[in-house]
Design a protein around this motif. Structure first.
Motif, PDB file in Angstrom:
ATOM      1  N   UNK A  64     -98.700  75.635  14.833  1.00 53.68           N
ATOM      2  CA  UNK A  64     -98.424  75.088  13.501  1.00 53.68           C
ATOM      3  C   UNK A  64     -99.695  74.559  12.840  1.00 53.68           C
ATOM      4  N   UNK A  65    -100.580  73.959  13.614  1.00 53.69           N
ATOM      5  CA  UNK A  65    -101.851  73.493  13.049  1.00 53.69           C
ATOM      6  C   UNK A  65    -102.718  74.670  12.634  1.00 53.69           C
ATOM      7  N   UNK A  66    -102.699  75.696  13.444  1.00 55.73           N
ATOM      8  CA  UNK A  66    -103.571  76.839  13.241  1.00 55.73           C
ATOM      9  C   UNK A  66    -103.111  77.727  12.095  1.00 55.73           C
ATOM     10  N   UNK A  67    -101.841  78.070  12.102  1.00 54.75           N
ATOM     11  CA  UNK A  67    -101.301  78.992  11.102  1.00 54.75           C
ATOM     12  C   UNK A  67    -100.049  78.403  10.471  1.00 54.75           C
ATOM     13  N   UNK A  68    -100.150  78.108   9.218  1.00 55.59           N
ATOM     14  CA  UNK A  68     -99.002  77.627   8.454  1.00 55.59           C
ATOM     15  C   UNK A  68     -99.102  78.203   7.049  1.00 55.59           C
ATOM     16  N   UNK A  69     -98.162  77.891   6.208  1.00 55.17           N
ATOM     17  CA  UNK A  69     -98.141  78.505   4.869  1.00 55.17           C
ATOM     18  C   UNK A  69     -99.371  78.165   4.031  1.00 55.17           C
ATOM     19  N   UNK A  70    -100.014  77.038   4.332  1.00 55.41           N
ATOM     20  CA  UNK A  70    -101.204  76.646   3.575  1.00 55.41           C
ATOM     21  C   UNK A  70    -102.483  77.256   4.154  1.00 55.41           C
ATOM     22  N   UNK A  71    -102.527  77.426   5.472  1.00 54.83           N
ATOM     23  CA  UNK A  71    -103.770  77.885   6.095  1.00 54.83           C
ATOM     24  C   UNK A  71    -103.910  79.409   6.136  1.00 54.83           C
ATOM     25  N   UNK A  72    -102.810  80.137   6.185  1.00 56.59           N
ATOM     26  CA  UNK A  72    -102.904  81.595   6.325  1.00 56.59           C
ATOM     27  C   UNK A  72    -103.679  82.273   5.189  1.00 56.59           C
ATOM     28  N   UNK A  73    -103.430  81.931   3.916  1.00 62.27           N
ATOM     29  CA  UNK A  73    -104.238  82.568   2.862  1.00 62.27           C
ATOM     30  C   UNK A  73    -105.727  82.220   2.975  1.00 62.27           C
ATOM     31  N   UNK A  74    -106.009  81.003   3.381  1.00 59.02           N
ATOM     32  CA  UNK A  74    -107.413  80.601   3.535  1.00 59.02           C
ATOM     33  C   UNK A  74    -108.056  81.358   4.688  1.00 59.02           C
ATOM     34  N   UNK A  75    -107.341  81.471   5.822  1.00 60.82           N
ATOM     35  CA  UNK A  75    -107.876  82.235   6.951  1.00 60.82           C
ATOM     36  C   UNK A  75    -108.196  83.663   6.518  1.00 60.82           C
ATOM     37  N   UNK A  76    -107.265  84.265   5.789  1.00 59.81           N
ATOM     38  CA  UNK A  76    -107.467  85.661   5.357  1.00 59.81           C
ATOM     39  C   UNK A  76    -108.756  85.786   4.547  1.00 59.81           C
ATOM     40  N   UNK A  77    -108.959  84.892   3.608  1.00 61.15           N
ATOM     41  CA  UNK A  77    -110.151  84.919   2.769  1.00 61.15           C
ATOM     42  C   UNK A  77    -111.430  84.718   3.591  1.00 61.15           C
ATOM     43  N   UNK A  78    -111.416  83.740   4.477  1.00 61.06           N
ATOM     44  CA  UNK A  78    -112.592  83.444   5.300  1.00 61.06           C
ATOM     45  C   UNK A  78    -112.915  84.615   6.220  1.00 61.06           C
ATOM     46  N   UNK A  79    -111.900  85.151   6.867  1.00 62.55           N
ATOM     47  CA  UNK A  79    -112.129  86.227   7.833  1.00 62.55           C
ATOM     48  C   UNK A  79    -112.607  87.510   7.160  1.00 62.55           C
ATOM     49  N   UNK A  80    -112.065  87.820   5.988  1.00 64.99           N
ATOM     50  CA  UNK A  80    -112.517  89.021   5.281  1.00 64.99           C
ATOM     51  C   UNK A  80    -113.997  88.911   4.897  1.00 64.99           C
ATOM     52  N   UNK A  81    -114.484  87.707   4.752  1.00 64.39           N
ATOM     53  CA  UNK A  81    -115.895  87.506   4.459  1.00 64.39           C
ATOM     54  C   UNK A  81    -116.807  87.913   5.598  1.00 64.39           C
ATOM     55  N   UNK A  82    -116.251  88.063   6.791  1.00 61.03           N
ATOM     56  CA  UNK A  82    -117.064  88.469   7.947  1.00 61.03           C
ATOM     57  C   UNK A  82    -116.853  89.938   8.325  1.00 61.03           C
ATOM     58  N   UNK A  83    -116.143  90.675   7.488  1.00 59.54           N
ATOM     59  CA  UNK A  83    -115.945  92.102   7.722  1.00 59.54           C
ATOM     60  C   UNK A  83    -117.307  92.796   7.748  1.00 59.54           C
ATOM     61  N   UNK A  84    -117.592  93.487   8.850  1.00 56.21           N
ATOM     62  CA  UNK A  84    -118.841  94.219   8.992  1.00 56.21           C
ATOM     63  C   UNK A  84    -120.048  93.367   9.363  1.00 56.21           C
ATOM     64  N   UNK A  85    -119.835  92.078   9.627  1.00 58.56           N
ATOM     65  CA  UNK A  85    -120.960  91.191   9.904  1.00 58.56           C
ATOM     66  C   UNK A  85    -121.112  90.850  11.377  1.00 58.56           C
ATOM     67  N   UNK A  86    -120.083  91.090  12.173  1.00 59.07           N
ATOM     68  CA  UNK A  86    -120.200  90.858  13.610  1.00 59.07           C
ATOM     69  C   UNK A  86    -120.875  92.067  14.240  1.00 59.07           C
ATOM     70  N   UNK A  87    -121.444  91.899  15.444  1.00 64.59           N
ATOM     71  CA  UNK A  87    -122.061  93.057  16.111  1.00 64.59           C
ATOM     72  C   UNK A  87    -121.076  94.214  16.240  1.00 64.59           C
ATOM     73  N   UNK A  88    -121.604  95.416  16.328  1.00 63.43           N
ATOM     74  CA  UNK A  88    -120.781  96.635  16.343  1.00 63.43           C
ATOM     75  C   UNK A  88    -119.723  96.627  17.437  1.00 63.43           C
ATOM     76  N   UNK A  89    -120.027  95.976  18.560  1.00 65.85           N
ATOM     77  CA  UNK A  89    -119.052  95.967  19.649  1.00 65.85           C
ATOM     78  C   UNK A  89    -117.997  94.877  19.459  1.00 65.85           C
ATOM     79  N   UNK A  90    -118.039  94.149  18.343  1.00 61.16           N
ATOM     80  CA  UNK A  90    -117.077  93.087  18.077  1.00 61.16           C
ATOM     81  C   UNK A  90    -116.544  93.187  16.649  1.00 61.16           C
TER      82      UNK A  90
END
Length: 154
Positions: free
Chosen positions: A45-71
């Motif tokens: 509930x702390x990690x994923x709730x109706x308020x945090x999920x849209x924010x997580x999506x935005x933050x995570x999409x910002x790292x698309x293609x930025x982690x090493x190729x094997x990750x």
């Protein structure tokens, strides 16, 4: 407390690039400043709730293609909600969450930098988990194998 620079070992690099670890940590803490993990434990509930999920999506999409190729940033990864449990214990208690790799890295980097893994409580829990695993293995070991093990000991 989460914003202060931790006393944990900064030499530990989880992403493979210390600068990327810094960026992941800053992104996590700037977007989730109130997500407190003083003991390292976190609930679904702390990690994923109706308020945090849209924010997580935005933050995570910002790292698309930025982690090493094997990750790949969205590769699924098992995350222990309670770092004091072994993976087997977490699985038995429904304490595992499936997260994208970049989210896992953010949370684990925060745990390291905020000193979760350097506490005496964590070290003790690790020792207990190791002993439990050894006992579990012994349960499945035959008496003959134990006798051989005893004969091989100096």
């Amino acid at each position: 407390a989460a914003a202060r620079r931790p006393a944990a070992p900064l030499a530990m690099c989880l992403s493979g690039d210390p600068a990327l670890d810094d960026e992941l940590y800053r992104a996590f803490r700037s977007n989730f400043p109130r997500l407190s993990m003083p003991s390292g434990r976190i609930t679904r509930a702390q990690l994923h709730n109706e308020h945090s999920l849209p924010r997580w999506r935005s933050v995570l999409l910002g790292f698309d293609g930025r982690l090493p190729a094997n990750q790949p940033f969205n590769m699924i990864t098992l995350f222990r909600l309670d770092p004091f449990q072994s993976v087997a214990e977490a699985q038995d208690s429904d304490g595992l969450a499936i997260l994208p790799r970049s989210e896992f890295l953010m949370l684990e980097i925060a745990r390291v930098r905020e000193g979760v893994y350097s506490t005496g409580e964590f070290q003790q829990a690790r020792e207990v988990a190791t002993l439990r695993e050894l006992l579990r293995r012994l349960e499945f070991t035959s008496d003959a194998a134990l006798r051989q093990l005893g004969a091989a000991a100096p």
